[in-house]
Design an enzyme around this catalytic site. Structure first.
Site, PDB file in Angstrom:
ATOM      1  N   PRO A  12       0.789  -1.227   0.000  1.00 22.18           N
ATOM      2  CA  PRO A  12       0.000   0.000   0.000  1.00 22.18           C
ATOM      3  C   PRO A  12       0.821   1.275   0.000  1.00 22.18           C
ATOM      4  CG  PRO A  12      -0.164  -1.168   2.102  1.00 22.18           C
ATOM      5  CD  PRO A  12       0.522  -2.085   1.149  1.00 22.18           C
ATOM      6  N   ASN A  13       0.304   2.229  -0.743  1.00 20.14           N
ATOM      7  CA  ASN A  13       0.829   3.598  -0.835  1.00 20.14           C
ATOM      8  C   ASN A  13       2.103   3.724  -1.663  1.00 20.14           C
ATOM      9  OD1 ASN A  13      -1.234   4.892   0.794  1.00 20.14           O
ATOM     10  ND2 ASN A  13      -0.338   3.802   2.516  1.00 20.14           N
ATOM     11  N   ARG A  20       5.060  12.230  -2.956  1.00 16.33           N
ATOM     12  CA  ARG A  20       5.022  12.698  -1.564  1.00 16.33           C
ATOM     13  C   ARG A  20       6.228  12.136  -0.819  1.00 16.33           C
ATOM     14  NH1 ARG A  20      -0.189  12.808   0.618  1.00 16.33           N
ATOM     15  NH2 ARG A  20       0.894  13.503   2.492  1.00 16.33           N
ATOM     16  N   TYR A  25      11.459   8.661   1.193  1.00 15.28           N
ATOM     17  CA  TYR A  25      11.456   7.554   0.225  1.00 15.28           C
ATOM     18  C   TYR A  25      12.139   7.882  -1.103  1.00 15.28           C
ATOM     19  CZ  TYR A  25       8.077   5.706   3.554  1.00 15.28           C
ATOM     20  OH  TYR A  25       7.479   5.248   4.696  1.00 15.28           O
ATOM     21  N   ASN A  76       8.066  -5.657  -1.282  1.00 17.62           N
ATOM     22  CA  ASN A  76       8.033  -4.542  -0.332  1.00 17.62           C
ATOM     23  C   ASN A  76       6.583  -4.436   0.111  1.00 17.62           C
ATOM     24  OD1 ASN A  76       7.896  -2.200   1.130  1.00 17.62           O
ATOM     25  ND2 ASN A  76       9.161  -1.006  -0.293  1.00 17.62           N
ATOM     26  N   ALA A  79       3.293  -0.857   4.705  1.00 19.24           N
ATOM     27  CA  ALA A  79       2.918  -0.959   6.119  1.00 19.24           C
ATOM     28  C   ALA A  79       2.370  -2.341   6.479  1.00 19.24           C
ATOM     29  CB  ALA A  79       1.903   0.125   6.469  1.00 19.24           C
ATOM     30  N   HIS A  82       4.225  -4.851   8.910  1.00 19.38           N
ATOM     31  CA  HIS A  82       4.261  -4.827  10.370  1.00 19.38           C
ATOM     32  C   HIS A  82       3.121  -5.593  11.041  1.00 19.38           C
ATOM     33  CE1 HIS A  82       7.358  -2.039   9.351  1.00 19.38           C
ATOM     34  NE2 HIS A  82       6.503  -1.196   8.777  1.00 19.38           N
ATOM     35  N   ASP A  89       1.504 -15.877   5.914  1.00 22.57           N
ATOM     36  CA  ASP A  89       1.079 -17.257   5.652  1.00 22.57           C
ATOM     37  C   ASP A  89       1.162 -17.586   4.160  1.00 22.57           C
ATOM     38  OD1 ASP A  89       0.636 -17.721   8.320  1.00 22.57           O
ATOM     39  OD2 ASP A  89      -1.545 -17.541   8.210  1.00 22.57           O
ATOM     40  N   GLU A 100      12.653  -9.685   1.133  1.00 22.75           N
ATOM     41  CA  GLU A 100      11.906  -8.518   1.626  1.00 22.75           C
ATOM     42  C   GLU A 100      12.748  -7.268   1.357  1.00 22.75           C
ATOM     43  OE1 GLU A 100      11.424  -8.724   5.857  1.00 22.75           O
ATOM     44  OE2 GLU A 100      10.191  -6.904   5.966  1.00 22.75           O
ATOM     45  N   HIS A 102      12.890  -2.915   1.638  1.00 18.07           N
ATOM     46  CA  HIS A 102      12.360  -1.627   2.093  1.00 18.07           C
ATOM     47  C   HIS A 102      13.259  -0.521   1.590  1.00 18.07           C
ATOM     48  CE1 HIS A 102       9.420  -3.521   4.628  1.00 18.07           C
ATOM     49  NE2 HIS A 102      10.369  -4.338   5.059  1.00 18.07           N
ATOM     50  N   LEU A 103      12.644   0.554   1.124  1.00 20.58           N
ATOM     51  CA  LEU A 103      13.419   1.710   0.658  1.00 20.58           C
ATOM     52  C   LEU A 103      14.100   2.387   1.841  1.00 20.58           C
ATOM     53  CD1 LEU A 103      10.691   3.083  -1.754  1.00 20.58           C
ATOM     54  CD2 LEU A 103      12.799   1.911  -2.413  1.00 20.58           C
ATOM     55  N   SER A 104      13.325   2.613   2.917  1.00 18.96           N
ATOM     56  CA  SER A 104      13.882   3.204   4.137  1.00 18.96           C
ATOM     57  C   SER A 104      14.387   2.067   5.032  1.00 18.96           C
ATOM     58  CB  SER A 104      12.798   4.010   4.863  1.00 18.96           C
ATOM     59  OG  SER A 104      11.785   3.137   5.361  1.00 18.96           O
ATOM     60  N   ARG A 109      13.450   3.776  12.422  1.00 21.44           N
ATOM     61  CA  ARG A 109      12.296   4.679  12.460  1.00 21.44           C
ATOM     62  C   ARG A 109      11.436   4.409  13.712  1.00 21.44           C
ATOM     63  NH1 ARG A 109       9.623   4.662   6.700  1.00 21.44           N
ATOM     64  NH2 ARG A 109       8.645   6.539   7.569  1.00 21.44           N
ATOM     65  N   ARG A 113       7.509   0.212  13.534  1.00 21.88           N
ATOM     66  CA  ARG A 113       8.047  -0.312  12.268  1.00 21.88           C
ATOM     67  C   ARG A 113       9.152  -1.337  12.498  1.00 21.88           C
ATOM     68  NH1 ARG A 113       6.149   3.350   8.138  1.00 21.88           N
ATOM     69  NH2 ARG A 113       5.799   5.405   9.027  1.00 21.88           N
TER      70      ARG A 113
HETATM   71  O1  CA2 Z   1      10.700   1.748   3.569  1.00 25.03           O
HETATM   72  C1  CA2 Z   1       9.829   1.097   2.983  1.00 25.03           C
HETATM   73  O2  CA2 Z   1       9.966   0.677   1.835  1.00 25.03           O
HETATM   74  C2  CA2 Z   1       8.487   0.837   3.685  1.00 25.03           C
HETATM   75  O3  CA2 Z   1       8.036  -0.470   3.323  1.00 25.03           O
HETATM   76  C3  CA2 Z   1       7.529   1.882   3.170  1.00 25.03           C
HETATM   77  C4  CA2 Z   1       6.163   1.836   3.843  1.00 25.03           C
HETATM   78  C5  CA2 Z   1       6.310   1.859   5.356  1.00 25.03           C
HETATM   79  O4  CA2 Z   1       5.045   1.724   5.978  1.00 25.03           O
HETATM   80  C6  CA2 Z   1       7.235   0.775   5.853  1.00 25.03           C
HETATM   81  O5  CA2 Z   1       7.374   0.905   7.266  1.00 25.03           O
HETATM   82  C7  CA2 Z   1       8.599   0.892   5.201  1.00 25.03           C
HETATM   83  C8  CA2 Z   1       5.297   3.023   3.428  1.00 25.03           C
HETATM   84  C9  CA2 Z   1       5.161   3.217   1.961  1.00 25.03           C
HETATM   85  C10 CA2 Z   1       4.432   4.509   1.744  1.00 25.03           C
HETATM   86  O6  CA2 Z   1       4.986   5.138   0.642  1.00 25.03           O
HETATM   87  C11 CA2 Z   1       4.658   6.429   0.435  1.00 25.03           C
HETATM   88  C12 CA2 Z   1       5.241   7.029  -0.657  1.00 25.03           C
HETATM   89  C13 CA2 Z   1       4.973   8.345  -0.922  1.00 25.03           C
HETATM   90  C14 CA2 Z   1       4.107   9.074  -0.105  1.00 25.03           C
HETATM   91  C15 CA2 Z   1       3.524   8.467   0.992  1.00 25.03           C
HETATM   92  C16 CA2 Z   1       3.798   7.138   1.256  1.00 25.03           C
END
Ligand code: CA2
Length: 148
Positions: A12-13, A20, A25, A76, A79, A82, A89, A100, A102-104, A109, A113
């Protein structure tokens, strides 16, 4: 032997990347990251299939579908990382390697997370290297497939 396919899944997102929160990110879009993933995969003779969804069940369905025709999964989960035990499963029922990404770096954090329900069913986790994580993931997939 036919070309092996890596299923890349984005949670998601992640469709908002580039629009954003560039300070967290980066400025690249999800499609930019997939271009990196495709190019890295091609250097190993691998194909990439990508799917992004904001819905847990759709990601579960995609993981089930990957059982038929994909050699590995790079995910990836956003959220869902978590708390989404249904994704845990589904991945546990996939026979090939799961990486797995993750960008961050979630470990650096907020405390919520720091837990990943995906990590226990992944061969490994690549976090904190931005989009370079997808290139590193393809190197890891290729090495794991070569040794299996
Ligand atoms: O660091 C990552 O790749 C995460 O999977 C990104 C998730 C976050 O919930 C994980 O803890 C770490 C969030 C992705 C949301 O991406 C956005 C991108 C632009 C604007 C808002 C959210």
């Amino acid at each position: 032997m036919s070309t092996q396919t890596v299923m890349v899944l984005s949670g998601p997102n992640l469709n908002l990347l580039g629009e954003r929160e560039p300070e967290v990110y980066g400025a690249d879009t999800l499609e930019d990251h997939m271009e990196v993933a495709r190019r890295a995969a091609a250097t190993h003779g691998l194909d990439v299939e990508h799917m992004q969804s904001n819905h847990e069940g759709e990601l579960v369905d995609a993981i089930h579908a990957a059982r038929d025709d994909c050699a590995a999964i790079v995910i990836n989960p956003g959220a869902f990382t978590h708390y989404a035990w249904a994704i845990h499963d589904a991945l546990a029922a996939f026979e090939g390697p799961v990486i797995e990404v993750h960008l961050s770096n979630p470990a650096a954090r907020e405390p919520w997370r720091h837990t990943s329900v995906v990590a226990p069913v992944a061969a490994g986790t690549i976090a904190g290297f931005g989009g370079d994580g997808y290139r590193l993931a393809m190197d890891a997939v290729a090495a794991l497939l070569a040794s299996s």
